[in-house]
Design a protein around this motif. Structure first.
Motif, PDB file in Angstrom:
ATOM      1  N   GLY A  15      13.892  38.753  85.673  1.00  0.00           N
ATOM      2  CA  GLY A  15      12.889  39.069  86.684  1.00  0.00           C
ATOM      3  C   GLY A  15      11.487  38.752  86.210  1.00  0.00           C
ATOM      4  O   GLY A  15      10.654  38.276  86.988  1.00  0.00           O
ATOM      5  N   ALA A  16      11.188  39.044  84.936  1.00  0.00           N
ATOM      6  CA  ALA A  16       9.857  38.776  84.388  1.00  0.00           C
ATOM      7  C   ALA A  16       9.908  37.502  83.543  1.00  0.00           C
ATOM      8  O   ALA A  16      10.958  36.867  83.382  1.00  0.00           O
ATOM      9  CB  ALA A  16       9.378  39.960  83.546  1.00  0.00           C
ATOM     10  N   THR A  17       8.761  37.149  82.959  1.00  0.00           N
ATOM     11  CA  THR A  17       8.674  35.930  82.140  1.00  0.00           C
ATOM     12  C   THR A  17       9.316  36.186  80.774  1.00  0.00           C
ATOM     13  O   THR A  17       9.015  37.181  80.110  1.00  0.00           O
ATOM     14  CB  THR A  17       7.212  35.516  81.961  1.00  0.00           C
ATOM     15  N   GLN A  18      10.223  35.240  80.347  1.00  0.00           N
ATOM     16  CA  GLN A  18      10.908  35.349  79.066  1.00  0.00           C
ATOM     17  C   GLN A  18      10.723  34.045  78.298  1.00  0.00           C
ATOM     18  O   GLN A  18      10.680  32.962  78.897  1.00  0.00           O
ATOM     19  CB  GLN A  18      12.415  35.633  79.254  1.00  0.00           C
ATOM     20  N   HIS A  19      10.610  34.166  76.956  1.00  0.00           N
ATOM     21  CA  HIS A  19      10.362  33.003  76.108  1.00  0.00           C
ATOM     22  C   HIS A  19      11.510  32.833  75.109  1.00  0.00           C
ATOM     23  O   HIS A  19      12.030  33.830  74.569  1.00  0.00           O
ATOM     24  CB  HIS A  19       9.044  33.165  75.336  1.00  0.00           C
ATOM     25  N   VAL A  20      11.889  31.581  74.870  1.00  0.00           N
ATOM     26  CA  VAL A  20      12.900  31.243  73.859  1.00  0.00           C
ATOM     27  C   VAL A  20      12.259  30.237  72.913  1.00  0.00           C
ATOM     28  O   VAL A  20      11.853  29.136  73.345  1.00  0.00           O
ATOM     29  CB  VAL A  20      14.165  30.659  74.502  1.00  0.00           C
ATOM     30  N   ASP A  21      12.187  30.605  71.595  1.00  0.00           N
ATOM     31  CA  ASP A  21      11.590  29.729  70.582  1.00  0.00           C
ATOM     32  C   ASP A  21      12.722  29.048  69.829  1.00  0.00           C
ATOM     33  O   ASP A  21      13.289  29.596  68.875  1.00  0.00           O
ATOM     34  CB  ASP A  21      10.705  30.554  69.636  1.00  0.00           C
ATOM     35  N   PHE A  22      13.084  27.832  70.275  1.00  0.00           N
ATOM     36  CA  PHE A  22      14.183  27.104  69.634  1.00  0.00           C
ATOM     37  C   PHE A  22      13.782  26.626  68.241  1.00  0.00           C
ATOM     38  O   PHE A  22      14.665  26.450  67.381  1.00  0.00           O
ATOM     39  CB  PHE A  22      14.598  25.914  70.501  1.00  0.00           C
ATOM     40  N   ASP A  23      12.498  26.396  67.985  1.00  0.00           N
ATOM     41  CA  ASP A  23      12.079  25.971  66.648  1.00  0.00           C
ATOM     42  C   ASP A  23      12.416  27.029  65.604  1.00  0.00           C
ATOM     43  O   ASP A  23      12.910  26.730  64.515  1.00  0.00           O
ATOM     44  CB  ASP A  23      10.571  25.678  66.654  1.00  0.00           C
ATOM     45  N   THR A  24      12.145  28.308  65.928  1.00  0.00           N
ATOM     46  CA  THR A  24      12.462  29.414  65.001  1.00  0.00           C
ATOM     47  C   THR A  24      13.967  29.539  64.827  1.00  0.00           C
ATOM     48  O   THR A  24      14.467  29.738  63.710  1.00  0.00           O
ATOM     49  CB  THR A  24      11.870  30.727  65.529  1.00  0.00           C
ATOM     50  N   LEU A  25      14.733  29.447  65.956  1.00  0.00           N
ATOM     51  CA  LEU A  25      16.188  29.574  65.879  1.00  0.00           C
ATOM     52  C   LEU A  25      16.815  28.409  65.124  1.00  0.00           C
ATOM     53  O   LEU A  25      17.808  28.583  64.409  1.00  0.00           O
ATOM     54  CB  LEU A  25      16.775  29.649  67.294  1.00  0.00           C
ATOM     55  N   SER A  26      16.226  27.184  65.299  1.00  0.00           N
ATOM     56  CA  SER A  26      16.813  26.003  64.675  1.00  0.00           C
ATOM     57  C   SER A  26      16.483  25.882  63.203  1.00  0.00           C
ATOM     58  O   SER A  26      17.018  25.006  62.525  1.00  0.00           O
ATOM     59  CB  SER A  26      16.329  24.748  65.406  1.00  0.00           C
ATOM     60  N   ALA A  27      15.592  26.755  62.673  1.00  0.00           N
ATOM     61  CA  ALA A  27      15.226  26.656  61.265  1.00  0.00           C
ATOM     62  C   ALA A  27      16.429  26.880  60.367  1.00  0.00           C
ATOM     63  O   ALA A  27      16.553  26.282  59.295  1.00  0.00           O
ATOM     64  CB  ALA A  27      14.113  27.652  60.947  1.00  0.00           C
TER      65      ALA A  27
END
Length: 1023
Positions: A15-27
């Motif tokens: 419902g609200a704005t959500q962020h996914v940081d693939f750079d952090t996950l892909s480290a």
């Protein structure tokens, strides 16, 4: 391609704005995407796919269904993805079509879908907009990634459940999936095109055969039914002529031969029969011509005999009829004499009849005059009803004299009426003057307020003119800034295209130069062969000077000539010219853009457009207000004129009122004097005119009665004179009384009818005598009686034989002409059919081979299946590399093209078990074995599709579910295989519910669900 950051708003369960940081996950290289069922793990992958392709994977449609039910009404649905592809860092933003509350009023309004693509410019540290067009963005993404949406979802988002079904699927289901991934539709199109060519050629041959068959039937009909017609090879009850000697053999043909049209034996049989039919028809035509000539001579002789017999019979009948008519006329002679006597008496009574008509007319006129006299006397008073004509005339004169005496009284009455009308008009004018006087007084009372309002309007118009002059000086600069801003926006949009064109020109120049240098190097290596080609025995070598050449160099394969090098150098020059032109165009574009930015400033185009519009609107309003100045001044002058007019009108009304009062007094005095005189003249009537009208009516009645009495006297005299003339006319005509003459009289039509009867009898008597005296008629009467019926019968029989002969002759000639024409058509059709049959056999063989139905296609494999089988072999080979590691070398995945029963072969999958050395179907695998076989298959398919797409590097992969069926040892082996995917900085995301994976994989992306929508939480090794 590598994913960097994903932002979703009001999308799916979020419902609200959500962020996914693939750079952090892909480290860490390997990360886990987990969460409760229904939280939205798959929606994260849907958002990635929607950002790239504008649609989600699978059957879910993009549009209003993508909007989150938890989102606030005013929050727009949006997905933003930042990624790197082809060495370029891009950001793509998409907002699907959705409905939002209206800004004014109630209800919803539709927001259209929006797409935006931007690129990061490292040199300027900013994002540059590339496009807002859905189509342009889609084409750009397809060129960068090199894969369609289906291929991307299958390669980057590896759905294990689908590959488990793929292992157990039929060949047709595997073919549909592989066809989408490898885009083999063109081979299916080739199959369909060949099939269409086969159907088209088959229709052409069938149509040609049908046309030839129709010609054969028409020739059989033209030839008629005879012994030779049975020789035509047309089977009863069918529409296709087939030679009888080939009918039985046709049922034994093979499948390919059954689809081919009939052979050339049909054409040969039709043409042979046509030749025989034409010969027979010509013989029958000659026989019919001889028979026609004989029948024509016999018919003409019988016709002449019949004419002679009919002429004799007519003369004999005329003589008999004349004798009979003469006897009849003699018997009618007494009646003829009686008619003659009656006609003579009618002619004598004609003058008496004329006098009798005059007497009757006079009697009728006298009766009408008496009735008119009675009608005229009825309205008169009783004392005048029996008056004589003289008395009535005297009474009329007395009434006329009394009317003359009333003429002066009428003039007096008219004067009184005129004075009364004048008095009424004076009263009306008095009321009008009183109203005009009051209106003028009222208008003059408000003069000061009117003058002040008009003067204020003039001042306002002058102020507006001053304001318009000031705004005119501000309008042109605003327009120039707006035009510069629009030029700035246009040039900014074209800057990327110019930079891309320059980059392409530089790459083309470098490629051309590299090609030229390569050719030059190869030519230098082969220059010895060029020198050796110019050597001749006894001539010195230009290099060593020797005259003997025992082993001259020979050109190597692919030797480069000087012309090839020259052409490559010309390509280098053209490429350099194109690069220089692109550089000049880019520099000019940047100069224009700098000038436009300096002129427009920092304001946006929309802001400048609004400011220019506001200035124009204010200027239009000021000009409109200033334009009112002439009208305002004219209104002030008109008001001054109206004031003078109302003042003059007031004075004039006062003068007219005084004069009118004096005239009213004089009119009243004269009316009183005329009233006494009129009372005497009216004599009891309402008015003098009424009195005069009464006397006029009485005089008219007396005059009418007098005239009617005179008419009755005159008609009585005329009646007596007509009776005297009638008696004298009857005596002179020889009749005793006028009644006898009237009885003998006849009308003109009666006399004419008697005369016609008398004349007709005389003419018939003369004609009968002449006919009896005719020599030919008398001679015919002395001959034996004629028999016309027998002569007609003889002629009819001869004529019938003639018509039959004509019919047979016409039929024979028509048959010959039809057979000649149809034979020519059949010969032309046979010549045109031969190449059609050859082409049909060739196309049918190719179509059957591509469709897998030909005997030459041993495995009955379609063309598309053959291509897909090659791709499946590559997929199986790529999958086996990982499957051997997962199964400790036990299993190998192989492609099988063996047939199963009656089904076609081509897309089978088997596993080879090294422990048993046997090959078995993939449907016999256990649950855990199915998982790592399907995982290997998915990874192998990803490798092959990536290579098919041009070797695009995929740095981020996702694997969806299936880990729950593995034991601990197998799970370790699977993770080891996935670790190999992280080579060269590749990141792998696992979507799973397995709790053990949370312990083994530190980098995690957790999706949590709640009443207000799902949220996303990051967890890394250091957290």
């Amino acid at each position: 391609m590598r994913l960097h950051r994903l932002t979703v708003t009001a999308f799916g369960p979020f419902g609200a704005t959500q962020h996914v940081d693939f750079d952090t996950l892909s480290a860490a290289g390997l990360f886990l995407l987990h969460g409760p069922t229904g939280a939205g793990k798959t929606s994260v992958l849907d958002a990635v796919c929607y950002a790239l392709y504008g649609a989600v994977p699978g059957a879910r449609e993009s549009g209003p269904t993508l909007r989150s039910d938890h989102a606030a009404p005013g929050t727009a649905t949006e997905v933003r993805l930042e990624f790197t592809a082809g060495g370029r860092r891009l950001e793509i933003t998409r907002r699907p079509e959705h409905y939002r509350p209206k800004k004014r009023g109630e209800g919803l309004t539709r927001e259209r879908a929006v797409s935006e693509l931007r690129e990061w410019r490292p040199g300027s540290d900013r994002w540059d907009g590339l496009s807002r067009s859905h189509q342009e963005i889609g084409e750009e993404i397809l060129q960068l990634i090199g894969m369609s949406r289906d291929q991307f979802c299958q390669v980057v988002l590896l759905p294990q459940g689908e590959f488990a079904r793929f292992l157990r699927a039929e060949d047709s289901a595997r073919g549909k999936l592989l066809g989408k991934l490898f885009d083999t539709g063109r081979f299916a199109a080739v199959e369909e095109h060949l099939a269409e060519l086969r159907r088209a050629s088959e229709k052409q041959v069938a149509a040609a055969d049908a046309q030839l068959t129709g010609l054969a039937h028409r020739m059989a009909q033209a030839a008629g039914r005879g012994p030779d017609a049975d020789a035509l090879p047309l089977p009863a009850g069918t529409g296709t002529p087939v030679p009888r000697q080939r009918a039985g053999a046709r049922t034994a043909r093979t499948a390919d031969r059954q689809q081919a049209p009939a052979g050339d034996d049909l054409a040969e049989a039709v043409l042979s029969w046509a030749a025989v039919a034409r010969t027979v028809a010509r013989e029958q035509r000659d026989i019919a011509a001889v028979a026609l000539e004989t029948a024509d001579q016999a018919s003409r002789a019988a016709q002449q005999h019949a004419q002679d017999v009919h002429e004799l019979a007519g003369l004999q009948q005329q003589f008999a009829e004349a004798r009979q008519r003469a006897a009849t006329l003699e018997a009618q002679r007494p009646e003829h004499d009686r008619v003659r006597t009656r006609l003579e008496r009618a002619r004598a009574a004609a003058p008496v009849t004329l006098a009798l008509g005059l007497r009757d007319s006079a009697a009728h006129a006298h009766q009408e005059a008496l009735a008119a006299e009675q009608d005229a006397r009825r309205p008169l008073p009783p004392e005048h009803a029996t008056a004589t004509t003289a008395q009535l005339a005297a009474l009329e004169r007395s009434l006329r004299e009394e009317l003359g005496e009333l003429a002066a009284a009428r003039r007096t009455e008219e004067r009184a009426a005129a004075l009364t009308a004048e008095r009424a008009a004076l009263s009306s004018e008095a009321a009008a003057d009183a109203a005009a006087l009051a209106a003028a007084e009222d208008w003059l009372a408000g003069w000061d307020e009117r003058r002040a309002a008009a003067e204020q309007r003039v001042e306002a118009a002058h102020a507006a003119a001053t304001r318009a002059a000031r705004l005119e000086g501000e309008t042109e600069p605003a327009r120039r800034r707006l035009a510069a801003a629009r030029e700035r926006d246009r040039l900014t949009g074209g800057l990327s295209a110019a930079e891309a064109a320059l980059l392409a020109a530089r790459e083309a120049a470098a490629t051309a130069r590299e090609h030229w240098l390569g050719l030059r190097e190869r030519r230098l290596r082969g220059v010895a062969a060029e020198l050796a080609d110019a050597l001749a025995d006894g001539a010195p070598c230009p290099v060593c000077g020797a005259t003997g050449h025992p082993a001259p160099a020979r050109p190597e394969p692919g030797h480069v000539e000087a012309a090839d090098e020259d052409r490559a150098f010309e390509d280098v020059q053209r490429a350099d010219d194109a690069r220089q032109r692109a550089e000049r165009a880019l520099d000019a574009l940047r100069d224009d853009l700098a000038r436009a930015r300096a002129e427009a400033g920092d304001a946006t185009t929309a802001e400048l457009a609004d400011a220019a519009e506001e200035t124009d609107r204010a200027l239009r309003q000021a000009r409109a207000a200033a334009a009112d100045a002439p009208a305002a001044r004219e209104a002030l002058a008109r008001a001054e004129q109206d004031r003078a007019g109302h003042h003059d009108a007031r004075q004039a009304a006062r003068v007219r009122t005084a004069a009118r009062d004096r005239r009213l007094t004089a009119v009243d005095d004269e009316l009183r004097e005329l009233a006494t005189e009129l009372t005497r003249a009216r004599g009891g009537a309402g008015s003098v005119a009424a009195r005069a009208a009464l006397l006029e009516r009485r005089a008219a009645l007396v005059a009418a009665a007098t005239e009617a009495a005179r008419a009755a006297t005159d008609t009585a005299d005329a009646l007596r004179t007509a009776g005297t003339h009638l008696a004298e006319a009857a005596r002179h005509a020889g009749f005793a009384t006028p009644r006898d003459a009237a009885e003998a009289a006849l009308p003109d039509s009666g006399q004419q009818a008697l005369q016609e009867r008398f004349d007709a009898w005389q003419r018939e008597e003369s004609a009968t005598a002449a006919r009896l005296a005719d020599a030919r008629t008398a001679e015919a009467a002395r001959r034996p009686p004629a028999d016309p019926a027998a002569a007609d019968a003889r002629f009819a029989a001869a004529d019938a034989r003639l018509q039959q002969a004509r019919t047979r002759d016409h039929a024979a000639r028509t048959r010959c002409a039809d057979l000649d024409r149809l034979s020519a058509e059949a010969l032309a059709d046979v010549r045109a059919l031969a190449p059609l049959r050859t082409e049909h056999r060739r196309v049918t063989a190719l179509a059957n081979l591509a469709a897998g139905t030909s005997a030459h296609n041993e495995r009955k494999m379609r063309l598309e299946s053959y291509v897909l089988a090659a791709r499946l072999e590559q997929v199986a080979a790529a999958a086996t590399v990982r499957l051997r590691h997962l199964s400790d070398g036990r299993y190998t995945l192989v492609h099988s093209d063996a047939r199963s029963g009656t089904r076609r072969s081509g897309l089978g999958l088997h596993v080879v078990d090294a422990w048993t050395g046997r090959e078995r179907d993939t449907s016999t695998l256990s649950g855990g074995e199915t998982f790592f076989v399907s995982l290997s298959l998915a990874l192998g398919l990803a490798d092959v599709v990536t290579e098919e797409a041009g070797g695009v590097r995929l740095d981020t992969l996702f694997i969806d579910e299936g880990f729950g069926s593995l034991d601990e040892q197998t799970l370790d082996e699977v993770l080891d295989v996935l670790d190999t995917l992280r080579e060269r900085d590749r990141a792998v995301g696992i979507v799973s519910h397995v709790a053990d994976l949370r312990r083994r994989i530190p980098a995690q992306l957790q999706v949590l669900k709640g009443r207000t929508g799902s949220t996303i939480r990051h967890r890394t090794a250091g957290a």
